[in-house]
Write an enzyme that holds these catalytic residues in place. Structure first.
Site, mmCIF file in Angstrom:
data_model
loop_
_atom_site.group_PDB
_atom_site.id
_atom_site.type_symbol
_atom_site.label_atom_id
_atom_site.label_comp_id
_atom_site.label_asym_id
_atom_site.label_seq_id
_atom_site.Cartn_x
_atom_site.Cartn_y
_atom_site.Cartn_z
ATOM 1 N N SER A 179 0.838 -1.191 0.000
ATOM 2 C CA SER A 179 0.000 0.000 0.000
ATOM 3 C C SER A 179 0.880 1.251 0.000
ATOM 4 C CB SER A 179 -0.958 -0.054 1.194
ATOM 5 O OG SER A 179 -2.001 0.857 1.054
ATOM 6 N N ASP A 184 -10.405 -3.495 -4.786
ATOM 7 C CA ASP A 184 -9.485 -2.530 -4.190
ATOM 8 C C ASP A 184 -9.511 -1.225 -4.989
ATOM 9 O OD1 ASP A 184 -7.401 -1.162 -3.002
ATOM 10 O OD2 ASP A 184 -5.900 -2.728 -3.318
ATOM 11 N N HIS A 214 -8.019 -5.225 -0.688
ATOM 12 C CA HIS A 214 -6.844 -4.565 -0.126
ATOM 13 C C HIS A 214 -6.551 -5.188 1.240
ATOM 14 C CE1 HIS A 214 -4.140 -1.100 -0.359
ATOM 15 N NE2 HIS A 214 -4.270 -0.999 0.944
#
Length: 364
Positions: free
Chosen positions: A209, A303, A333
């Site tokens: 991320s 996501d 995610h």
């Protein structure tokens, strides 16, 4: 060991209509231009992932994008949901099996922490390969414990020393504080690797991320500053664009555990001003990525950052970088560290490990 955790809490669907993606910044083209879809993106979740999402809902976290950073950091998260599933189903999860964990502070930098995951019985003569790992959290929330599962899995499966890097959080430390100190951590690890019993010529970088963004940026800094280059980079569902107007940020705007208003909330706390949105360290799709080592990008189907991964892959390929892209269906995610419960997480970890070992020269 309690894992306190993974980024990003459950966002109530009603918050999507009221959340302000850039509350601290002026109106800009990064604001979504289309209405968010009425369908639930998480309906696409496979059974393993659906189980985690149900556990997360049962924990009742408040919508991150409605909170001040301090309160957001205290919310139950997707990793807490994993721990709930493990407990409820009496799963025999031993993330640290075969590993020794230790913490230290950056001797050259003060309070920032490194956490080391190394094979048991290794010593200063082991000459271990290294993985520098950058956690997620939108540069605002989470800590080393949040991403303990990912770092542990990488160490177990590669036999390398994994060094998980702490970095300063916004809004207390706005951009580019995390980016600058990620690079300083990389330098510190290179400087001390031999003394720790590691091989600085066999060093890979992995991030998730926001950490996936830091992984690529640190590789760019190594190129530009003539540092030892990493032999491989793995960027898992990275932040690669400052725009909120991408296909997946519209299609998966109400996804969990990460939704599009949360991305705006993160940026509103990280950025100093509108001009930062175009800085190539945040807006990686505008960066000069030529000359980087092989990069693997891993994405989840459900996501808002899926399109960021797509665009980053195209930018890397256009720059002549050896690029591999893998999309995992039915997962969201934060799935990468969920190997105790989610089969696709194990698959993604194994794929990442294969790519890293290629860089180390040790095959698959």
């Amino acid at each position: 060991m309690s894992i306190r955790h993974l980024t990003l809490a459950l966002a109530a669907s009603t918050a999507l209509a009221t959340a302000q993606p850039w509350p601290a910044l002026a109106q800009s083209p990064t604001t979504p231009s289309a209405a968010m879809p009425a369908t639930d993106p998480n309906a696409k979740a496979d059974p393993d992932m659906a189980k985690v999402l149900a556990a997360l809902a049962a924990l009742g976290p408040k919508p991150i994008e409605s909170l001040a950073p301090g309160e957001a950091r205290r919310q139950p998260s997707a990793a807490d949901a994993i721990m709930k599933v493990i407990k409820d189903e009496k799963i025999d999860a031993k993330p640290h099996a075969g590993l020794t964990l230790s913490n230290s502070r950056f001797a050259d930098m003060g309070n920032l922490k490194l956490r080391y995951y190394v094979p048991e019985n290794s010593n200063k003569d082991s000459n271990l390969p290294i993985i520098v790992y950058f956690r997620g959290g939108g540069w605002v929330i989470a800590d080393l414990d949040t991403y303990d599962a990912s770092a542990s899995a990488l160490a177990r499966k590669t036999g390398a020393a994994v060094i998980s890097v702490d970095y300063p959080l916004a809004p207390e430390n706005k951009f580019p504080a995390a980016h600058d100190e990620a690079v300083e951590a990389y330098k510190y690890i290179l400087k001390n690797a031999k003394g720790w019993g590691y091989d600085p010529t066999k060093i890979a970088i992995v991030g998730e991320s926001a950490g996936g963004n830091l992984a690529v940026n640190t590789a760019v800094a190594a190129r530009d500053q003539n540092l030892q280059k990493p032999v491989a980079v793995v960027s898992v569902y990275p932040v690669a664009s400052s725009s909120l107007d991408t296909p997946s940020k519209k299609e998966d705007a109400s996804a969990k555990p990460l939704n599009t208003p949360m991305l705006g909330w993160f940026f509103s706390h990280v950025l100093r001003n509108d001009a930062d949105k175009q800085d190539p360290r945040l807006n990686l799709v505008a960066a000069n990525l030529k000359g980087l080592p092989p990069v693997t990008v891993i994405n989840a189907e459900i996501d808002p950052l899926r399109s960021d991964g797509d665009m980053l892959v195209e930018t890397l390929k256009a720059a002549g970088v050896d690029t591999t892209h893998k999309l995992y269906s039915g997962v969201t995610h934060e799935f990468f560290g969920m190997d105790a419960v989610v089969a696709k997480a194990r698959e993604a970890q194994d794929f990442a490990v294969m790519q890293i070992k290629k860089g180390f020269g040790s095959g698959s």
